[in-house]
Design a protein around this motif. Structure first.
Motif, PDB file in Angstrom:
ATOM      1  N   GLN A 601      56.489  23.023  52.036  1.00 23.66           N
ATOM      2  CA  GLN A 601      56.369  24.779  51.340  1.00 23.66           C
ATOM      3  C   GLN A 601      56.034  24.445  50.382  1.00 23.66           C
ATOM      4  N   TYR A 602      56.566  23.343  49.570  1.00 23.44           N
ATOM      5  CA  TYR A 602      56.788  23.202  48.002  1.00 23.44           C
ATOM      6  C   TYR A 602      55.207  23.019  47.112  1.00 23.44           C
ATOM      7  N   ALA A 603      54.228  22.105  48.036  1.00 29.07           N
ATOM      8  CA  ALA A 603      52.952  22.861  47.882  1.00 29.07           C
ATOM      9  C   ALA A 603      52.403  23.489  47.714  1.00 29.07           C
ATOM     10  N   GLN A 604      53.065  24.737  48.643  1.00 17.54           N
ATOM     11  CA  GLN A 604      52.491  26.003  49.154  1.00 17.54           C
ATOM     12  C   GLN A 604      53.198  26.913  47.356  1.00 17.54           C
ATOM     13  N   ALA A 605      53.646  26.706  47.438  1.00 17.36           N
ATOM     14  CA  ALA A 605      54.929  26.805  46.541  1.00 17.36           C
ATOM     15  C   ALA A 605      53.968  26.813  45.083  1.00 17.36           C
ATOM     16  N   TRP A 606      53.877  25.427  44.902  1.00 15.17           N
ATOM     17  CA  TRP A 606      52.811  25.056  43.591  1.00 15.17           C
ATOM     18  C   TRP A 606      51.474  25.586  43.189  1.00 15.17           C
ATOM     19  N   GLY A 607      50.930  25.963  44.509  1.00 12.78           N
ATOM     20  CA  GLY A 607      49.350  26.585  44.632  1.00 12.78           C
ATOM     21  C   GLY A 607      50.200  28.176  43.969  1.00 12.78           C
ATOM     22  N   ALA A 608      51.033  28.354  44.270  1.00 12.47           N
ATOM     23  CA  ALA A 608      51.531  30.050  44.470  1.00 12.47           C
ATOM     24  C   ALA A 608      51.288  29.978  42.816  1.00 12.47           C
ATOM     25  N   ALA A 609      52.397  29.128  42.140  1.00  9.68           N
ATOM     26  CA  ALA A 609      52.352  29.436  41.135  1.00  9.68           C
ATOM     27  C   ALA A 609      50.920  28.848  39.983  1.00  9.68           C
ATOM     28  N   GLU A 610      50.655  27.534  40.676  1.00  5.23           N
ATOM     29  CA  GLU A 610      48.748  28.064  40.066  1.00  5.23           C
ATOM     30  C   GLU A 610      47.920  29.598  40.187  1.00  5.23           C
ATOM     31  N   GLY A 611      48.202  29.634  41.498  1.00  2.00           N
ATOM     32  CA  GLY A 611      47.822  31.903  41.199  1.00  2.00           C
ATOM     33  C   GLY A 611      47.926  32.862  40.518  1.00  2.00           C
ATOM     34  N   LEU A 612      49.703  32.516  39.890  1.00  2.00           N
ATOM     35  CA  LEU A 612      50.014  33.498  39.499  1.00  2.00           C
ATOM     36  C   LEU A 612      49.644  33.175  37.924  1.00  2.00           C
ATOM     37  N   ALA A 613      49.169  31.942  37.736  1.00  2.00           N
ATOM     38  CA  ALA A 613      49.508  31.124  36.014  1.00  2.00           C
ATOM     39  C   ALA A 613      47.593  32.188  35.592  1.00  2.00           C
ATOM     40  N   TYR A 614      46.580  31.914  36.766  1.00  2.00           N
ATOM     41  CA  TYR A 614      45.532  31.982  36.368  1.00  2.00           C
ATOM     42  C   TYR A 614      45.358  33.479  36.527  1.00  2.00           C
ATOM     43  N   TYR A 615      46.146  34.534  37.663  1.00  2.00           N
ATOM     44  CA  TYR A 615      46.040  36.045  37.357  1.00  2.00           C
ATOM     45  C   TYR A 615      46.871  36.859  36.016  1.00  2.00           C
ATOM     46  N   ASN A 616      47.412  35.329  35.038  1.00  2.00           N
ATOM     47  CA  ASN A 616      48.850  35.955  33.935  1.00  2.00           C
ATOM     48  C   ASN A 616      46.950  36.475  32.499  1.00  2.00           C
ATOM     49  N   LEU A 617      46.416  34.456  33.051  1.00  2.00           N
ATOM     50  CA  LEU A 617      44.933  34.985  32.388  1.00  2.00           C
ATOM     51  C   LEU A 617      44.065  35.655  32.302  1.00  2.00           C
ATOM     52  N   LEU A 618      44.320  36.037  33.929  1.00  2.00           N
ATOM     53  CA  LEU A 618      42.871  37.161  33.993  1.00  2.00           C
ATOM     54  C   LEU A 618      43.056  38.746  33.120  1.00  2.00           C
ATOM     55  N   LYS A 619      44.812  38.934  33.589  1.00  2.00           N
ATOM     56  CA  LYS A 619      45.473  40.021  32.472  1.00  2.00           C
ATOM     57  C   LYS A 619      45.084  40.368  31.010  1.00  2.00           C
ATOM     58  N   ASP A 620      44.890  38.280  30.617  1.00  2.00           N
ATOM     59  CA  ASP A 620      44.571  38.629  29.166  1.00  2.00           C
ATOM     60  C   ASP A 620      43.255  38.979  28.733  1.00  2.00           C
ATOM     61  N   ARG A 621      42.542  38.210  29.775  1.00  2.00           N
ATOM     62  CA  ARG A 621      40.714  38.281  29.604  1.00  2.00           C
ATOM     63  C   ARG A 621      40.485  39.755  29.834  1.00  2.00           C
ATOM     64  N   LEU A 622      41.449  40.423  30.982  1.00  2.00           N
ATOM     65  CA  LEU A 622      40.755  41.806  30.826  1.00  2.00           C
ATOM     66  C   LEU A 622      41.797  43.013  30.139  1.00  2.00           C
ATOM     67  N   LYS A 623      42.200  41.969  28.778  1.00  2.00           N
ATOM     68  CA  LYS A 623      42.522  43.218  28.180  1.00  2.00           C
ATOM     69  C   LYS A 623      43.684  44.637  28.662  1.00  2.00           C
ATOM     70  N   VAL A 624      44.365  43.597  30.266  1.00  2.00           N
ATOM     71  CA  VAL A 624      45.784  44.742  30.657  1.00  2.00           C
ATOM     72  C   VAL A 624      46.648  45.330  29.742  1.00  2.00           C
ATOM     73  N   ARG A 625      47.193  46.291  29.814  1.00  2.00           N
ATOM     74  CA  ARG A 625      48.296  47.177  28.998  1.00  2.00           C
ATOM     75  C   ARG A 625      48.571  48.235  29.961  1.00  2.00           C
TER      76      ARG A 625
END
Length: 639
Positions: A601-625
């Motif tokens: 469960q901890y590994a899944q939560a860690w994976g979800a956190a890394e996925g969220l960080a990557y998604y936030n990076l995509l938002k920055d790259r795509l200039k989401v407003r």
């Protein structure tokens, strides 16, 4: 004005034609469409706009989807600013992933799409006995979602491509054991505390509010006593059941249908077999599987020398502990109840024959067919009722489109009453009292947001005209008419007197509990270690001793460097509590059997956190407003 429009349809069409064509000439088709797209821009992703209308439409669909899955849910929960903002976030996320997939040239092949659709349980249930897809039911399934099969498949393809964007970060993430141990340590930490509670209920008995106090409280909280807008309505429902009532099936059609379908009505053939299993799971090594196969081939040779002795051979050699004691007997089974390799073998044999060695996920089998039970064809008399129901349903499905057109035209052309359409199509006129939002637990038409939106439109409430025919489900159309409209209003004090008294009492009792608790906290702070609090107990997140969650959270968040610490906890209408956190107690170790699951469960939560960080990076790259502020969470208590 609306009467003129309805009575002079051709004239109005001509006028509209003259008005619309110049718009195309000056602005072009694209410009005309853009000019008519209402609503402000609420978000932007890589230059692509999401407008208010798209957001509203998506949220209405989401509300209907959730209410269909959870009919008992209070619809007002889905009408909150938080719920609406969550829909906008999903829209933004879908757009971000779609753009990222397109930029990365991530595509879903026809083969992958076909496999995904085949594995979808809702689509798999539409297969006929011969394995082919029931295309008509498939169209109905996707039509209930407002899509054609082509639109549905394109949507699934987009979703699969978008999932590929997040697959890399999610599947490649791994949790370091040391970080997991630190997290478990914090989660499992226990603390020794002393707790004094000041329940609000202790102060209720002594409260006797005056009428002046109740009136003052009512005036200060009048917004809490708004009676919602309501309407008394009549409505008619056209669905397959309504169409079926007007259908009569003649006897010859029933008998023809019986003769054409008696094989299907009889059910599946069942076969009885015995087997000898030599275990060799897929996880076994190649050498182990080879040895198992060799042993199975030896037993096959013995069985074919003496087919009558198969049961004894199975009892002595089969490693299937469930069937070996009964000579390997598997009893009667339908093809659909058996793994494919075994089913193919059993249904290819004649009675008494022995198969070649059959490989499955469990190992290697030698199978003997012992009996065949052909399905019994039920008589026409036994099946008559079911046959009639089936034929009526099929005919109703074919007739529904034509009847729906009659329904739609009639409620529009004779818009001052539902009686004409009810008489013409032999429909029942229902009555109800509704509000703009579906009532808690409302199902069917009265739980449909689109119908309620039409009911509370100006044309319906002011002119008392029929609503248009609205699709509220698969093969279901509804039209409603407002009989009486009651605008939203403030309820008088006399109407809500008891509720006002109860709320005043609860608030005042909580205030008195807080005053007493804060006074006691101040006194104990002056006494230091001499303060006399109740006996110490040891609490943890998984062992709260039935104490309020906020109190446990406060105790476990206290700064370890500042212990012992004396803290006050405002429990809102529950009252107040004072907690003295004495020290950190030794953590209770995880049970050995629970540790692997906890680490997973901890590994899944860690994976979800890394996925969220990557998604936030995509938002920055795509200039989401996002141009809409997130709703501020409402605070329910103070400390």
């Amino acid at each position: 004005m609306f009467d003129f429009v309805r009575q002079h349809t051709k004239i109005m069409m001509g006028l509209l034609f003259l008005l619309i064509i110049p718009s195309f000439v000056f602005f072009g088709l694209e410009g005309y469409t853009r000019m008519n797209e209402g609503g402000q821009v609420v978000a932007r992703v890589a230059g692509s706009e999401i407008k208010q209308a798209e957001w509203d439409f998506a949220h209405r669909n989401e509300v209907q989807r959730v209410l269909a899955q959870s009919p008992g849910m209070d619809p007002r929960l889905l009408d909150s600013p938080e719920a609406k903002y969550a829909t906008l976030e999903r829209l933004v996320r879908d757009r971000v992933l779609a753009v990222a997939a397109d930029n990365a040239k991530l595509v879903t092949t026809d083969g992958r799409l076909a496999r995904a659709l085949q594995e979808d349980p809702s689509i798999a249930s539409l297969r006929k006995p011969d394995g082919s897809l029931d295309v008509e039911r498939y169209r109905m399934l996707v039509g209930a979602q407002g899509m054609t099969p082509e639109m549905f498949e394109a949507n699934v393809r987009r979703q699969m491509s978008s999932r590929q964007v997040m697959a890399g970060p999610g599947e490649s993430a791994f949790a370091v054991p040391a970080a997991a141990d630190a997290a478990f340590g914090a989660f499992l930490q226990r603390r020794e505390v002393r707790v004094a509670q000041f329940p609000a209920s202790d102060f209720v008995a002594g409260l006797k509010p005056t009428e002046a106090e109740l009136e003052a409280w009512y005036k200060g909280h009048v917004a809490q006593f708004q009676a919602p807008e309501q309407a008394k309505i009549e409505y008619v429902v056209l669905d397959l059941d309504a169409v079926k009532k007007g259908i009569t099936v003649n006897e010859s059609d029933l008998k023809t249908y019986y003769e054409q379908n008696n094989a299907r009505l009889a059910g599946q053939e069942e076969r009885r077999a015995s087997h000898i299993l030599i275990n060799a799971p897929k996880s076994a090594s190649a050498d182990e599987r080879a040895k198992a196969k060799t042993r199975a081939e030896e037993l096959l040779a013995e069985a074919r020398k003496n087919p009558a002795g198969f049961a004894d051979l199975a009892r002595k050699n089969s490693q299937d502990t469930g069937s070996a004691p009964s000579g390997g007997d598997l009893d009667f089974l339908a093809r659909s109840a058996i793994d494919k390799p075994i089913a193919d073998a059993i249904f290819s044999l004649k009675k008494g024959e022995i198969s070649d060695v059959v490989e499955s996920d469990f190992g290697y089998h030698v199978i003997q067919l012992t009996d065949i039970r052909a399905p019994k064809v039920p008589s026409f008399a036994d099946m008559r009722a079911q046959l009639e129901a089936d034929l009526k349903t099929q005919q109703a499905q074919r007739q529904f489109a034509e009847t729906a057109e009659t329904f739609t035209n009639t409620v529009y052309e004779q818009s001052d009453s539902l009686k004409p359409v009810a008489d013409k199509l032999k429909l029942e006129v229902h009555t109800a009292t509704v509000t703009p939002a579906p009532a808690a637990g409302a199902t069917g038409p009265l739980g449909n947001a689109r119908l309620l939106e039409a009911v509370f439109s100006a044309d319906a409430t002011q002119q008392k005209r029929n609503t248009e025919a609205i699709e509220t489900g698969t093969n279901q159309l509804v039209s409603a008419r407002v009989v009486e409209h009651m605008p939203a209003r403030t309820q008088a004090l006399a109407e809500v007197h008891d509720e006002v008294k109860a709320r005043w009492t609860a608030q005042r009792a909580a205030e008195l509990a807080k005053q007493k608790g804060e006074a006691q906290l101040a006194e104990w702070k002056t006494q230091g270690d001499q303060a006399k609090l109740p006996a110490a107990i040891t609490v943890a997140r998984d062992d709260p001793h039935q104490l309020p969650a906020k109190l446990i959270d406060t105790a476990l968040r206290a700064d370890p460097a500042a212990l012992p610490a004396l803290l006050g906890v405002d429990l809102a209408e529950q009252g107040y509590a004072v907690v003295r956190v004495e020290k950190i107690a030794p953590a209770k170790p995880l049970p050995a059997e629970a540790e692997p699951q906890a680490r997973q469960q901890y590994a899944q939560a860690w994976g979800a956190a890394e996925g969220l960080a990557y998604y936030n990076l995509l938002k920055d790259r795509l200039k989401v407003r996002v141009d809409v502020a997130a709703p501020t969470p409402q605070s329910t208590s103070t400390q």
